[in-house]
Design a protein around this motif. Structure first.
Motif, PDB file in Angstrom:
ATOM      1  N   LEU A  65       0.857  -1.185   0.000  1.00 30.67           N
ATOM      2  CA  LEU A  65       0.000   0.000   0.000  1.00 30.67           C
ATOM      3  C   LEU A  65       0.890   1.231   0.000  1.00 30.67           C
ATOM      4  N   ASP A  66       0.605   2.148  -0.910  1.00 32.02           N
ATOM      5  CA  ASP A  66       1.359   3.397  -0.944  1.00 32.02           C
ATOM      6  C   ASP A  66       0.388   4.538  -1.206  1.00 32.02           C
ATOM      7  N   GLY A  67       0.913   5.698  -1.463  1.00 34.88           N
ATOM      8  CA  GLY A  67       0.066   6.845  -1.778  1.00 34.88           C
ATOM      9  C   GLY A  67      -0.318   7.692  -0.579  1.00 34.88           C
ATOM     10  N   LEU A  68       0.262   7.421   0.592  1.00 38.00           N
ATOM     11  CA  LEU A  68      -0.002   8.259   1.753  1.00 38.00           C
ATOM     12  C   LEU A  68       1.171   9.222   1.909  1.00 38.00           C
ATOM     13  N   LEU A  69       0.867  10.507   1.904  1.00 41.00           N
ATOM     14  CA  LEU A  69       1.902  11.537   2.038  1.00 41.00           C
ATOM     15  C   LEU A  69       1.954  12.051   3.468  1.00 41.00           C
ATOM     16  N   VAL A  70       3.163  12.235   3.951  1.00 36.56           N
ATOM     17  CA  VAL A  70       3.407  12.789   5.276  1.00 36.56           C
ATOM     18  C   VAL A  70       3.963  14.186   5.068  1.00 36.56           C
ATOM     19  N   ASN A  71       3.253  15.170   5.569  1.00 36.09           N
ATOM     20  CA  ASN A  71       3.706  16.561   5.465  1.00 36.09           C
ATOM     21  C   ASN A  71       4.101  17.045   6.854  1.00 36.09           C
ATOM     22  N   SER A  72       5.211  17.768   6.927  1.00 37.53           N
ATOM     23  CA  SER A  72       5.706  18.235   8.214  1.00 37.53           C
ATOM     24  C   SER A  72       6.657  19.404   8.014  1.00 37.53           C
ATOM     25  N   ASP A  73       6.688  20.293   8.994  1.00 41.01           N
ATOM     26  CA  ASP A  73       7.680  21.367   8.995  1.00 41.01           C
ATOM     27  C   ASP A  73       9.090  20.799   9.135  1.00 41.01           C
ATOM     28  N   PRO A 103      14.982  13.388   8.773  1.00 42.59           N
ATOM     29  CA  PRO A 103      15.615  13.519  10.094  1.00 42.59           C
ATOM     30  C   PRO A 103      15.784  12.156  10.764  1.00 42.59           C
ATOM     31  N   GLN A 104      16.751  12.045  11.625  1.00 45.94           N
ATOM     32  CA  GLN A 104      17.062  10.791  12.315  1.00 45.94           C
ATOM     33  C   GLN A 104      16.242  10.648  13.592  1.00 45.94           C
ATOM     34  N   LYS A 105      14.967  10.989  13.496  1.00 47.58           N
ATOM     35  CA  LYS A 105      14.072  10.913  14.657  1.00 47.58           C
ATOM     36  C   LYS A 105      12.635  10.832  14.173  1.00 47.58           C
ATOM     37  N   GLU A 106      11.753  10.492  15.089  1.00 44.92           N
ATOM     38  CA  GLU A 106      10.334  10.444  14.772  1.00 44.92           C
ATOM     39  C   GLU A 106       9.784  11.863  14.629  1.00 44.92           C
ATOM     40  N   LEU A 107       8.938  12.057  13.635  1.00 41.31           N
ATOM     41  CA  LEU A 107       8.333  13.374  13.435  1.00 41.31           C
ATOM     42  C   LEU A 107       7.300  13.639  14.527  1.00 41.31           C
ATOM     43  N   THR A 108       7.224  14.891  14.975  1.00 40.01           N
ATOM     44  CA  THR A 108       6.277  15.233  16.036  1.00 40.01           C
ATOM     45  C   THR A 108       5.141  16.125  15.543  1.00 40.01           C
ATOM     46  N   ASN A 109       5.390  16.877  14.491  1.00 40.74           N
ATOM     47  CA  ASN A 109       4.387  17.777  13.935  1.00 40.74           C
ATOM     48  C   ASN A 109       4.156  17.367  12.482  1.00 40.74           C
ATOM     49  N   TYR A 110       2.993  16.787  12.180  1.00 37.99           N
ATOM     50  CA  TYR A 110       2.771  16.230  10.846  1.00 37.99           C
ATOM     51  C   TYR A 110       1.287  16.217  10.495  1.00 37.99           C
ATOM     52  N   SER A 111       1.027  16.092   9.210  1.00 37.24           N
ATOM     53  CA  SER A 111      -0.324  15.831   8.714  1.00 37.24           C
ATOM     54  C   SER A 111      -0.204  14.771   7.629  1.00 37.24           C
ATOM     55  N   LEU A 112      -1.278  14.038   7.423  1.00 38.64           N
ATOM     56  CA  LEU A 112      -1.291  12.945   6.462  1.00 38.64           C
ATOM     57  C   LEU A 112      -2.326  13.224   5.391  1.00 38.64           C
ATOM     58  N   SER A 113      -1.983  12.919   4.143  1.00 35.87           N
ATOM     59  CA  SER A 113      -2.938  13.102   3.048  1.00 35.87           C
ATOM     60  C   SER A 113      -2.774  11.972   2.046  1.00 35.87           C
ATOM     61  N   ARG A 114      -3.817  11.717   1.308  1.00 41.50           N
ATOM     62  CA  ARG A 114      -3.832  10.614   0.335  1.00 41.50           C
ATOM     63  C   ARG A 114      -3.500  11.146  -1.045  1.00 41.50           C
ATOM     64  N   ALA A 115      -2.627  10.439  -1.745  1.00 40.51           N
ATOM     65  CA  ALA A 115      -2.294  10.772  -3.136  1.00 40.51           C
ATOM     66  C   ALA A 115      -1.785   9.507  -3.808  1.00 40.51           C
ATOM     67  N   GLY A 116      -1.755   9.484  -5.101  1.00 40.20           N
ATOM     68  CA  GLY A 116      -1.177   8.349  -5.808  1.00 40.20           C
ATOM     69  C   GLY A 116      -2.062   7.127  -5.803  1.00 40.20           C
ATOM     70  N   SER A 117      -1.426   5.986  -5.995  1.00 39.74           N
ATOM     71  CA  SER A 117      -2.181   4.735  -6.141  1.00 39.74           C
ATOM     72  C   SER A 117      -1.662   3.669  -5.212  1.00 39.74           C
ATOM     73  N   LYS A 118      -2.361   2.559  -5.193  1.00 39.84           N
ATOM     74  CA  LYS A 118      -1.981   1.415  -4.390  1.00 39.84           C
ATOM     75  C   LYS A 118      -1.614   0.283  -5.349  1.00 39.84           C
ATOM     76  N   ALA A 119      -0.582  -0.436  -5.022  1.00 40.04           N
ATOM     77  CA  ALA A 119      -0.127  -1.515  -5.895  1.00 40.04           C
ATOM     78  C   ALA A 119      -0.374  -2.866  -5.237  1.00 40.04           C
ATOM     79  N   VAL A 120      -0.834  -3.812  -6.000  1.00 38.71           N
ATOM     80  CA  VAL A 120      -1.044  -5.167  -5.520  1.00 38.71           C
ATOM     81  C   VAL A 120       0.006  -6.062  -6.158  1.00 38.71           C
TER      82      VAL A 120
END
Length: 121
Positions: A65-73, A103-120
């Motif tokens: 499953l792909d197509g999920l975008l992670v946006n963050s400062d 970054p070499q750490k977990e993101l703390t400020n983020y939003s998620l959005s859907r784009a693209g497709s899913k591959a089987v």
């Protein structure tokens, strides 16, 4: 159960709306993080697969499953999440930065959005 809210949010969002999403989300209650490996361009998260109870929650195919975008400062251009399901069970999550520098750490400020497709596969 996965303790990281960031990773848990990604897993729920990437399985949302999937035909097998209900079964995949039921697996999340039993998974724990085995390892997080940071690279220059992203990270790989491997999950510990419990031996009890997971088999009745597996789907009947391998899936990516792909197509999920992670946006963050914290990211220059965002990142994409890719979820790997092997033998019907969630095994790995990959995050890769679109700008090439993660970054070499977990993101703390983020939003998620859907784009693209899913591959089987």
């Amino acid at each position: 159960m996965i303790q990281s809210a960031f990773i848990r949010d990604i897993l729920y969002a990437i399985t949302e709306g999937e035909e097998a999403g209900t079964l995949l989300r039921s697996q999340l209650e039993q998974l724990t993080i085995k390892e997080i490996e940071y690279t220059q361009t992203g990270c790989f998260i491997s999950f510990e697969i419990p031996h009890k109870g997971i088999l009745e929650k597996k789907i009947n195919r391998d899936l990516i499953l792909d197509g999920l975008l992670v946006n963050s400062d914290e990211l220059e251009s965002g990142a994409e999440a890719i979820l790997y399901i092997t033998c019907g069970i969630i095994t790995d999550l990959e995050l890769w930065c679109l700008s090439g520098k993660y970054p070499q750490k977990e993101l703390t400020n983020y939003s998620l959005s859907r784009a693209g497709s899913k591959a089987v596969i």
